[in-house]
Scaffold this motif. Structure first.
Motif, PDB file in Angstrom:
ATOM      1  N   GLY A 169     -10.742 -10.274 -10.836  1.00 50.96           N
ATOM      2  CA  GLY A 169     -10.073 -11.454 -11.646  1.00 50.96           C
ATOM      3  C   GLY A 169      -8.831 -11.740 -10.997  1.00 50.96           C
ATOM      4  N   THR A 170      -7.612 -11.956 -11.930  1.00 48.73           N
ATOM      5  CA  THR A 170      -6.440 -12.070 -11.388  1.00 48.73           C
ATOM      6  C   THR A 170      -5.506 -10.838 -11.076  1.00 48.73           C
ATOM      7  OG1 THR A 170      -5.454 -12.066 -13.703  1.00 48.73           O
ATOM      8  CG2 THR A 170      -6.191 -14.192 -12.816  1.00 48.73           C
ATOM      9  N   ALA A 171      -6.081  -9.450 -11.211  1.00 48.65           N
ATOM     10  CA  ALA A 171      -5.384  -8.451 -10.839  1.00 48.65           C
ATOM     11  C   ALA A 171      -5.869  -7.986  -9.438  1.00 48.65           C
ATOM     12  CB  ALA A 171      -5.871  -7.273 -11.787  1.00 48.65           C
ATOM     13  N   VAL A 172      -4.619  -7.323  -8.886  1.00 44.68           N
ATOM     14  CA  VAL A 172      -4.819  -7.095  -7.373  1.00 44.68           C
ATOM     15  C   VAL A 172      -4.085  -5.462  -7.379  1.00 44.68           C
ATOM     16  CG1 VAL A 172      -3.966  -7.027  -5.151  1.00 44.68           C
ATOM     17  CG2 VAL A 172      -4.340  -9.306  -6.427  1.00 44.68           C
ATOM     18  N   GLN A 173      -5.019  -4.450  -6.828  1.00 45.27           N
ATOM     19  CA  GLN A 173      -4.604  -3.149  -6.558  1.00 45.27           C
ATOM     20  C   GLN A 173      -4.505  -2.901  -5.325  1.00 45.27           C
ATOM     21  OE1 GLN A 173      -7.509  -0.388  -8.515  1.00 45.27           O
ATOM     22  NE2 GLN A 173      -5.712   1.488  -8.198  1.00 45.27           N
ATOM     23  N   VAL A 174      -3.316  -2.331  -4.851  1.00 45.12           N
ATOM     24  CA  VAL A 174      -3.164  -1.948  -3.386  1.00 45.12           C
ATOM     25  C   VAL A 174      -3.442  -0.594  -3.223  1.00 45.12           C
ATOM     26  CG1 VAL A 174      -1.641  -2.333  -1.432  1.00 45.12           C
ATOM     27  CG2 VAL A 174      -1.749  -4.013  -3.373  1.00 45.12           C
ATOM     28  N   VAL A 175      -4.427   0.051  -2.400  1.00 43.93           N
ATOM     29  CA  VAL A 175      -4.346   1.522  -2.277  1.00 43.93           C
ATOM     30  C   VAL A 175      -3.674   1.701  -1.037  1.00 43.93           C
ATOM     31  CG1 VAL A 175      -5.919   3.412  -1.548  1.00 43.93           C
ATOM     32  CG2 VAL A 175      -6.879   1.195  -3.212  1.00 43.93           C
ATOM     33  N   ILE A 176      -2.506   2.731  -1.160  1.00 45.17           N
ATOM     34  CA  ILE A 176      -1.534   3.097  -0.423  1.00 45.17           C
ATOM     35  C   ILE A 176      -1.611   4.439  -0.030  1.00 45.17           C
ATOM     36  CG2 ILE A 176       1.038   3.165  -0.086  1.00 45.17           C
ATOM     37  CD1 ILE A 176       1.392   0.731  -1.865  1.00 45.17           C
ATOM     38  N   GLY A 177      -1.592   5.375  -1.018  1.00 48.61           N
ATOM     39  CA  GLY A 177      -1.673   6.815  -0.443  1.00 48.61           C
ATOM     40  C   GLY A 177      -0.381   7.326  -0.661  1.00 48.61           C
ATOM     41  N   THR A 178      -0.171   8.388   0.296  1.00 48.22           N
ATOM     42  CA  THR A 178       1.118   9.103   0.416  1.00 48.22           C
ATOM     43  C   THR A 178       2.342   8.227   0.835  1.00 48.22           C
ATOM     44  OG1 THR A 178       0.558  10.008   2.548  1.00 48.22           O
ATOM     45  CG2 THR A 178      -0.092  11.188   0.607  1.00 48.22           C
ATOM     46  N   ASP A 179       1.997   7.147   1.349  1.00 47.99           N
ATOM     47  CA  ASP A 179       3.212   6.464   1.983  1.00 47.99           C
ATOM     48  C   ASP A 179       3.585   5.137   1.040  1.00 47.99           C
ATOM     49  OD1 ASP A 179       2.950   7.680   4.487  1.00 47.99           O
ATOM     50  OD2 ASP A 179       1.376   6.243   5.124  1.00 47.99           O
ATOM     51  N   ALA A 180       3.599   5.402  -0.144  1.00 50.03           N
ATOM     52  CA  ALA A 180       3.590   4.769  -1.427  1.00 50.03           C
ATOM     53  C   ALA A 180       5.038   3.984  -1.431  1.00 50.03           C
ATOM     54  CB  ALA A 180       3.469   5.032  -2.735  1.00 50.03           C
ATOM     55  N   ASP A 181       6.112   4.599  -1.516  1.00 49.68           N
ATOM     56  CA  ASP A 181       7.443   4.370  -1.336  1.00 49.68           C
ATOM     57  C   ASP A 181       7.894   3.273  -0.263  1.00 49.68           C
ATOM     58  OD1 ASP A 181       8.011   5.464  -3.841  1.00 49.68           O
ATOM     59  OD2 ASP A 181       8.743   7.330  -2.860  1.00 49.68           O
ATOM     60  N   PRO A 182       7.815   3.698   1.143  1.00 49.10           N
ATOM     61  CA  PRO A 182       8.016   2.668   2.109  1.00 49.10           C
ATOM     62  C   PRO A 182       7.252   1.354   2.169  1.00 49.10           C
ATOM     63  CG  PRO A 182       7.768   5.006   2.884  1.00 49.10           C
ATOM     64  CD  PRO A 182       7.435   5.076   1.408  1.00 49.10           C
ATOM     65  N   LEU A 183       5.832   1.586   1.608  1.00 50.04           N
ATOM     66  CA  LEU A 183       5.105   0.395   1.697  1.00 50.04           C
ATOM     67  C   LEU A 183       5.527  -0.399   0.536  1.00 50.04           C
ATOM     68  CD1 LEU A 183       1.711   2.026   3.022  1.00 50.04           C
ATOM     69  CD2 LEU A 183       3.526   0.532   4.300  1.00 50.04           C
ATOM     70  N   ALA A 184       5.636   0.144  -0.456  1.00 47.75           N
ATOM     71  CA  ALA A 184       6.079  -0.642  -1.760  1.00 47.75           C
ATOM     72  C   ALA A 184       7.263  -1.900  -1.251  1.00 47.75           C
ATOM     73  CB  ALA A 184       6.286   0.057  -2.839  1.00 47.75           C
ATOM     74  N   ALA A 185       8.247  -1.307  -0.681  1.00 44.53           N
ATOM     75  CA  ALA A 185       9.326  -2.183  -0.595  1.00 44.53           C
ATOM     76  C   ALA A 185       8.979  -3.400   0.485  1.00 44.53           C
ATOM     77  CB  ALA A 185      10.306  -1.105   0.299  1.00 44.53           C
ATOM     78  N   GLU A 186       8.130  -2.875   1.685  1.00 46.08           N
ATOM     79  CA  GLU A 186       7.502  -3.857   2.532  1.00 46.08           C
ATOM     80  C   GLU A 186       6.552  -4.910   1.570  1.00 46.08           C
ATOM     81  OE1 GLU A 186       5.829  -3.048   6.278  1.00 46.08           O
ATOM     82  OE2 GLU A 186       6.580  -1.124   6.257  1.00 46.08           O
ATOM     83  N   ILE A 187       5.930  -4.388   0.872  1.00 49.28           N
ATOM     84  CA  ILE A 187       5.170  -5.276   0.198  1.00 49.28           C
ATOM     85  C   ILE A 187       5.780  -6.251  -0.714  1.00 49.28           C
ATOM     86  CG2 ILE A 187       3.418  -5.578  -1.839  1.00 49.28           C
ATOM     87  CD1 ILE A 187       2.032  -2.944  -0.345  1.00 49.28           C
ATOM     88  N   GLU A 188       6.989  -5.757  -1.649  1.00 51.48           N
ATOM     89  CA  GLU A 188       7.817  -6.409  -2.440  1.00 51.48           C
ATOM     90  C   GLU A 188       8.558  -7.570  -1.438  1.00 51.48           C
ATOM     91  OE1 GLU A 188       9.020  -6.873  -5.638  1.00 51.48           O
ATOM     92  OE2 GLU A 188       7.220  -5.277  -6.049  1.00 51.48           O
ATOM     93  N   ASP A 189       8.778  -7.294  -0.278  1.00 49.87           N
ATOM     94  CA  ASP A 189       9.456  -8.398   0.658  1.00 49.87           C
ATOM     95  C   ASP A 189       8.445  -9.587   0.885  1.00 49.87           C
ATOM     96  OD1 ASP A 189      11.735  -6.774   0.743  1.00 49.87           O
ATOM     97  OD2 ASP A 189      11.435  -5.794   2.756  1.00 49.87           O
ATOM     98  N   MET A 190       7.261  -9.182   1.001  1.00 50.34           N
ATOM     99  CA  MET A 190       6.106 -10.330   1.199  1.00 50.34           C
ATOM    100  C   MET A 190       6.266 -11.156   0.179  1.00 50.34           C
ATOM    101  SD  MET A 190       2.915  -8.403   2.975  1.00 50.34           S
ATOM    102  CE  MET A 190       3.020  -6.916   3.470  1.00 50.34           C
ATOM    103  N   MET A 191       6.237 -11.009  -1.160  1.00 49.51           N
ATOM    104  CA  MET A 191       5.995 -11.466  -2.550  1.00 49.51           C
ATOM    105  C   MET A 191       7.361 -12.543  -2.566  1.00 49.51           C
ATOM    106  SD  MET A 191       4.329  -8.803  -4.864  1.00 49.51           S
ATOM    107  CE  MET A 191       3.493  -9.823  -5.951  1.00 49.51           C
TER     108      MET A 191
END
Length: 65
Positions: free
Chosen positions: A43-65
């Protein structure tokens, strides 16, 4: 202040809430190129599967938004 003005002021509906544009998720390919292991959309929800690299990747994803 007249009684009519007082009544209108007291019983006037509140102003409508301000609307914000709906945020959009980056395309799945962009999320995967940033290191996501997978992207699940329901639907309108999106789940991103990151694994153990969650913190560094979350910052990159936030920059994309």
């Amino acid at each position: 202040m007249s009684i009519k003005t007082s009544i209108l002021t007291t019983f006037s509906p509140p102003p409508p809430p301000t609307t914000r544009p709906t945020p959009r998720a980056p395309p799945p390919a962009a999320l995967k190129s940033a290191g996501a292991h997978g992207v699940v959309k329901m639907g309108t929800a999106v789940q991103v599967v990151i694994g153990t690299d969650a913190d560094p990747l979350a910052a990159e994803i936030e920059d994309m938004m």
